[in-house]
Enzyme design. Structure first.
Site, PDB file in Angstrom:
ATOM      1  N   HIS A 240      -4.052  -1.644  -6.791  1.00  0.00           N
ATOM      2  CA  HIS A 240      -3.279  -0.498  -7.270  1.00  0.00           C
ATOM      3  C   HIS A 240      -4.235   0.587  -7.768  1.00  0.00           C
ATOM      4  O   HIS A 240      -4.974   0.383  -8.722  1.00  0.00           O
ATOM      5  CB  HIS A 240      -2.313  -0.932  -8.369  1.00  0.00           C
ATOM      6  CG  HIS A 240      -1.235  -1.836  -7.857  1.00  0.00           C
ATOM      7  ND1 HIS A 240      -0.332  -2.478  -8.677  1.00  0.00           N
ATOM      8  CD2 HIS A 240      -0.909  -2.204  -6.595  1.00  0.00           C
ATOM      9  CE1 HIS A 240       0.497  -3.201  -7.930  1.00  0.00           C
ATOM     10  NE2 HIS A 240       0.154  -3.054  -6.677  1.00  0.00           N
TER      11      HIS A 240
ATOM     12  N   ASP B 206       0.820  -1.226   0.000  1.00  0.00           N
ATOM     13  CA  ASP B 206       0.000   0.000   0.000  1.00  0.00           C
ATOM     14  C   ASP B 206       0.847   1.267   0.000  1.00  0.00           C
ATOM     15  O   ASP B 206       0.436   2.299   0.531  1.00  0.00           O
ATOM     16  CB  ASP B 206      -0.955   0.023   1.214  1.00  0.00           C
ATOM     17  CG  ASP B 206      -1.759  -1.249   1.340  1.00  0.00           C
ATOM     18  OD1 ASP B 206      -2.401  -1.627   0.354  1.00  0.00           O
ATOM     19  OD2 ASP B 206      -1.733  -1.872   2.417  1.00  0.00           O
TER      20      ASP B 206
END
Length: 432
Positions: free
Chosen positions: A42, A14
């Site tokens: 993503h 992340d």
């Protein structure tokens, strides 16, 4: 000049890899996913429009780029078709831009059933997987019973192999986990309905990349998750089931390791983690809540709230070692705007009183670690959307410099917002 660039996470995932891959693919010819599956999330923001990709490489939005899913990726046919449809509904010609390795292991319904059943059985000791069948699919691969994309070329043989492996897994599901068996015919019918779509995109990825390299084409390798979730080098067993580190590039795509020219590590200006596992700098106070809300720290894949904490330079230094990083991209600097002070963990105090500057290898050895911080003045000015280094507050520049000093790696790119335009490229990896 480096033609082959790897982009990977240096923390627990992340970190903002998708945006950076999308930005840098302006110069790339190929973008390759080499590990993980649709457990990745993503997020790309282009002209205010948000796109979340889980399986398809982040280069798919560029018409000059061929996106490739390499053999190291475990591929869910259902997830791929769903993602393809979402993109095609927006006018993106996915089938013209996407290629697959025939060696990709398939994630099928029984892998998901096993993943969910195991997490439920672990109770309070659950690892915190995404429940998408990633681990069980990698298990089948290593056990040499997994079905692969290439098996779909012979549908009769595929059906036989599926029956055999499903009998094995249904025995576990029914007799050990006490849940319902997975229906063979449904799995077979679902896969056969899309088999021709998958096989139409198959290429010899290793050969394609080698030919591209010889032509001098720019290739980008897109990592998923982060270094500290690596199956070998992460906080085991609280890890993912693949090699998220630079070593996974060669094995997960088929390119020779000597042909990687530059490794870009994405580093968030603070730390986050999803799921269970060690996290020495985790904050449980108002600052932790501030980072979560301002940073919108909720998983793109699961929607789960991410744990938040100060930047852990000890953990990042481990990522530097393992990946032989060429440079950093610092993301989410703007989230720290408004804090009176910012902290960097530079060492750990172990339960026996020792100070160490490297991370333990086993998760149990992280128990009782106390972070040792350096505290620096924060800044009140906004860094959001700043596109020139000279526009950053001095305190922010000092923070950036200190990160470089404690990690030994230059920060070549700074991200100050989610849009691809909100970025400073101080040194382009393709020119390094």
């Amino acid at each position: 000049m480096g033609n082959n660039v790897v982009v990977l996470g240096t923390q627990w995932g992340d970190e903002g890899k998708g945006k950076i891959v999308d930005l840098l693919t302006e110069r790339a010819k190929y973008v390759v996913r080499y590990q993980g599956g649709h457990n990745a999330g993503h997020t790309l923001v282009i002209n205010g429009e948000k796109t979340v990709l889980h399986l398809i490489p982040s280069g798919i939005l560029r018409d000059n780029v061929t996106s490739i899913i390499g053999n190291g990726v475990v591929l869910s046919p259902a997830a791929l078709m769903k993602e393809m449809k979402e993109l095609e509904d927006r006018g993106i010609p996915v089938r013209e831009r996407l290629l697959l390795s025939e060696a990709c292991p398939l994630i099928l319904d029984y892998h998901v059933a096993l993943d969910v059943a195991r997490e439920k059985a672990r109770g309070a000791k659950a690892i915190g997987t995404t429940g998408r069948g990633i681990g069980p699919a990698y298990e089948d691969k290593v056990a040499r019973r997994g079905l692969r994309v290439g098996d779909l070329f012979d549908k009769a043989t595929f059906a036989e192999k599926l029956k055999e492996v499903l009998e094995y897994h249904n025995f576990q599901l029914v007799n050990f986990y006490k849940v319902e068996a997975v229906d063979y015919q449904k799995v077979l019918d679902d896969v056969m309905a899309i088999a021709d779509v998958l096989t139409s995109m198959v290429v010899d990825v290793s050969d394609l990349l080698d030919q591209a390299r010889k032509r001098g084409d720019f290739i980008m390798f897109e990592g998923a998750q982060g270094t500290l979730l690596d199956i070998d080098h992460g906080t085991y067993p609280y890890v993912t089931s693949s090699n998220t580190t630079a070593g996974g590039v060669a094995t997960g795509s088929g390119i020779g390791p000597r042909y990687v020219d530059y490794v870009l590590g994405i580093i968030k200006a603070y730390s986050t983690r999803v799921g269970a596992g060690p996290f020495p700098t985790e904050l449980f106070d108002d600052i932790g809540e501030f980072l979560c809300k301002k940073g919108n720290e909720f998983g793109a894949t699961t929607g789960r709230r991410r744990r938040t904490g100060w930047l852990d330079a000890v953990a990042v230094r481990r990522a530097v070692q393992i990946n032989s990083l060429s440079g950093f991209c610092l993301t989410k600097l703007d989230v720290l705007d408004g804090l009176e002070e910012v902290k960097i963990c530079v060492a750990y105090r172990m339960p026996d009183g020792r100070e160490v500057t490297t991370t333990p290898m086993a998760a149990d050895d992280w128990e009782g670690i106390e972070p040792i911080y350096e505290t620096m003045p924060g800044w009140s000015e906004s860094t959001f959307g700043v596109k020139e280094r000279s526009g950053l507050p001095q305190a922010a520049l000092n923070y950036i410099k200190r990160i470089e000093e404690v990690t030994g790696v230059p920060i070549d790119i700074i991200s100050t917002g989610p849009d691809r335009t909100e970025t400073m490229i101080l040194r382009d990896p393709f020119d390094a």
